[in-house]
Design an enzyme around this catalytic site. Structure first.
Site, PDB file in Angstrom:
ATOM      1  N   LEU A 125       0.819  -1.212   0.000  1.00 45.00           N
ATOM      2  CA  LEU A 125       0.000   0.000   0.000  1.00 45.00           C
ATOM      3  C   LEU A 125       0.859   1.271   0.000  1.00 45.00           C
ATOM      4  O   LEU A 125       0.709   2.122  -0.876  1.00 45.00           O
ATOM      5  CB  LEU A 125      -0.928   0.000   1.214  1.00 45.00           C
ATOM      6  CG  LEU A 125      -1.863   1.211   1.356  1.00 45.00           C
ATOM      7  CD1 LEU A 125      -2.852   1.290   0.188  1.00 45.00           C
ATOM      8  CD2 LEU A 125      -2.607   1.164   2.688  1.00 45.00           C
ATOM      9  N   GLY A 131       1.850   8.123   2.318  1.00 45.11           N
ATOM     10  CA  GLY A 131       1.805   7.302   3.518  1.00 45.11           C
ATOM     11  C   GLY A 131       0.407   7.373   4.102  1.00 45.11           C
ATOM     12  O   GLY A 131      -0.460   6.551   3.807  1.00 45.11           O
ATOM     13  N   GLN A 335      15.339   3.758  31.951  1.00 46.79           N
ATOM     14  CA  GLN A 335      15.685   4.594  33.103  1.00 46.79           C
ATOM     15  C   GLN A 335      15.929   3.730  34.338  1.00 46.79           C
ATOM     16  O   GLN A 335      16.869   3.975  35.104  1.00 46.79           O
ATOM     17  CB  GLN A 335      14.556   5.600  33.373  1.00 46.79           C
ATOM     18  CG  GLN A 335      14.963   6.778  34.230  1.00 46.79           C
ATOM     19  CD  GLN A 335      15.911   7.718  33.491  1.00 46.79           C
ATOM     20  OE1 GLN A 335      16.003   7.690  32.276  1.00 46.79           O
ATOM     21  NE2 GLN A 335      16.627   8.554  34.235  1.00 46.79           N
ATOM     22  N   GLU A 362       0.689   1.442  10.046  1.00 45.42           N
ATOM     23  CA  GLU A 362      -0.732   1.070  10.110  1.00 45.42           C
ATOM     24  C   GLU A 362      -1.575   2.213  10.676  1.00 45.42           C
ATOM     25  O   GLU A 362      -2.547   1.996  11.388  1.00 45.42           O
ATOM     26  CB  GLU A 362      -0.922  -0.232  10.881  1.00 45.42           C
ATOM     27  CG  GLU A 362      -0.187  -1.388  10.202  1.00 45.42           C
ATOM     28  CD  GLU A 362      -0.645  -2.755  10.659  1.00 45.42           C
ATOM     29  OE1 GLU A 362      -1.822  -2.887  11.052  1.00 45.42           O
ATOM     30  OE2 GLU A 362       0.161  -3.689  10.591  1.00 45.42           O
TER      31      GLU A 362
END
Length: 383
Positions: A125, A131, A335, A362
Site C-alpha cells: 500500500l 503514507g 531509566q 498502520e
C-alpha cells in the site's frame, strides 16, 4: 464481556510463550545486530499455529477467536516485534483480505501456504509520496486485454524481500480512493523488483523493502474484489491490523515490566535491591497499569470483531494507546536499568527502538486521533 480465558486460550498462551522463549528470545539480539531474522523460524512458527490463527481449517488454518489471536500477537511482541510483524502482515493484512474478499480460487491458491507459514504474503500500500494519504497512491494498473499491467513503486513493505505474493494496491480509475483496486501479484513475476531497506532504528531483523513494478502483467482474475474497491479493502484490513499492533505493543509493555521487575530484584544499590526504592516502584506501577489498560482496550476491539459489531474506532483507540504506552514503558525501563539499559545485553533498548515505529505504521498516532475525533463528533478533519 467475560475476561476469563478459556482452557484453550490459556493453553495456547503457555505453548506460545514456551516456544518463543526457546526459539526466539535467545536469538533476538543477534538477529537485531545482523539485521536479519533467521528465516528457519518461519516454518516453526507455522507448526505452532501462529500463521493459522483465525483462518478456518478448510484453508489450512487452526481457526480460533480474536482473543486467542491477540494472545498470540502479545506473546510475539514480548519476544520480538520483528517476528510478530512477519506473522501479522502475512496472515493478518494479507491473509484476511484474501479470506474475506478473495474468490474461492484465490483462497485455495494462497491461504493454505499462508496459514502454515510455507508461503509469505506482503501488503503493498505505502508509496514514497503517499503514507497517510494512501487514497492518492500513484501506482497504476492498466487493463490490457485479459490482463492488467502494473507500474509504480511501494516502500516500507514488511516481508517485501521474503514474500511469495504481494497484495498490490494500484489505481485503475479516477483520482482519489474510489479509483484504487487490489491485485494478487506473485513476487517472481517479470518486472517485479524488490530492494531491502537497511539501517532502521527498530524492527531491524524484519525484512522491509522497496518494491518496483515495471509493466508487471497479471491476469484479470488476480483482481481482489471489484475494480475501485481496493482502498475500502485496505482500510478494513488496517482496522484489524491495528488490533494486532495493539496486542503486539501490549507484549512490548509486558516485556518491559517483566524485565524491570526481574532486574530490580537482582540489582543492588546502597546495600539493598533496586526494587525497594520508591522511584523504581513508581516506574513499575506505571508500566503495569499501562500493560493492563492496553490489553483491555485491545481485547475489547477483538471481542467486537468476534461478535460481528463495528470495531474500527475501538481498534484506533487500542492502537493509539498501546503504541504510545509501549514507547513510554520502554523509556521507563531504560531509566530503571540505568546504563545497562542502553546496551543490548538487556532487552529494554530493543523494546524502545521497536516500539517507536508502532506509533507510525498502520496509521500514525495523529491519524488515529483524527479517526477517533471523527467518530465522536461526526465531523471529518480529513481534507
Amino acid at each position: 464481556m467475560d475476561l476469563t480465558l478459556t482452557e484453550d486460550q490459556i493453553g495456547f498462551r503457555k505453548l506460545a510463550r514456551e516456544f518463543l522463549d526457546n526459539e526466539v528470545v535467545p536469538y533476538r539480539a543477534e538477529w537485531d545486530r545482523r539485521e536479519a531474522v533467521d528465516t528457519a523460524i518461519i516454518p516453526k512458527l507455522g507448526e505452532i499455529g501462529f500463521f493459522g490463527l483465525t483462518i478456518p481449517e478448510e484453508y489450512g488454518g487452526i481457526g480460533g477467536d480474536y482473543i486467542t489471536y491477540c494472545i498470540g500477537m502479545e506473546e510475539l511482541g514480548r519476544a520480538d516485534s520483528a517476528v510478530r510483524g512477519i506473522v501479522s502482515v502475512s496472515m493478518g493484512l494479507f491473509g484476511k483480505i484474501v479470506l474475506e474478499h478473495g474468490t474461492e480460487a484465490q483462497k485455495q491458491e494462497w491461504l493454505p501456504g499462508i496459514a502454515t507459514g510455507t508461503k509469505l504474503g506482503c501488503f503493498g500500500l505505502t508509496e514514497p509520496d503517499t503514507g497517510s494519504d494512501a487514497g492518492n497512491l500513484k501506482t497504476r494498473a492498466v487493463r490490457d486485454g485479459d490482463d492488467y499491467l502494473i507500474t509504480g513503486s511501494k516502500i516500507f513493505i514488511t516481508n517485501g524481500t521474503w514474500a511469495d505474493v504481494c497484495l498490490v494496491f494500484a489505481r485503475t480509475g479516477e483520482p482519489g480512493p474510489k479509483g484504487v483496486s487490489a491485485f494478487l501479484v506473485p513476487t517472481d513475476a517479470p518486472g517485479f523488483t524488490r530492494t531491502e531497506i537497511h539501517g532502521k532504528l527498530g524492527l531491524r531483523g524484519q525484512a522491509t523493502a522497496e518494491l518496483g513494478f515495471d509493466n508487471v502483467r497479471v491476469p484479470a482474475d488476480a483482481l481482489v474484489g471489484e475494480e475501485g474497491e481496493g482502498f475500502k479493502l485496505a482500510m478494513k484490513s488496517l482496522d484489524k491490523g491495528r488490533v494486532s499492533v495493539g496486542a503486539g505493543c501490549t507484549g512490548i509493555i509486558q516485556g518491559c515490566l517483566e524485565a524491570v521487575v526481574a532486574y530490580s530484584k537482582e540489582r543492588q544499590q546502597f546495600g539493598r535491591p533496586l526494587a525497594s526504592f520508591q522511584m523504581i516502584q513508581d516506574m513499575i506501577a506505571e508500566i503495569s497499569i499501562d500493560a493492563d489498560a492496553a490489553r483491555l482496550l485491545t481485547w475489547r476491539a477483538a471481542d467486537l470483531i468476534e461478535r460481528g459489531i463495528p470495531f474500527a474506532t475501538e481498534a484506533s483507540k487500542a492502537k493509539y494507546f498501546a503504541s504510545e504506552a509501549a514507547v513510554k514503558a520502554a523509556n521507563l525501563a531504560i531509566q530503571a536499568f540505568g546504563g545497562y539499559g542502553y546496551v543490548d545485553e538487556y532487552p529494554v533498548q530493543k523494546y524502545m527502538r521497536d516500539a517507536r515505529v508502532m506509533t507510525l505504521y498502520e496509521g500514525t498516532s495523529q491519524i488515529q486521533k483524527l479517526l477517533i475525533g471523527r467518530a465522536e463528533t461526526g465531523i471529518s478533519a480529513f481534507l
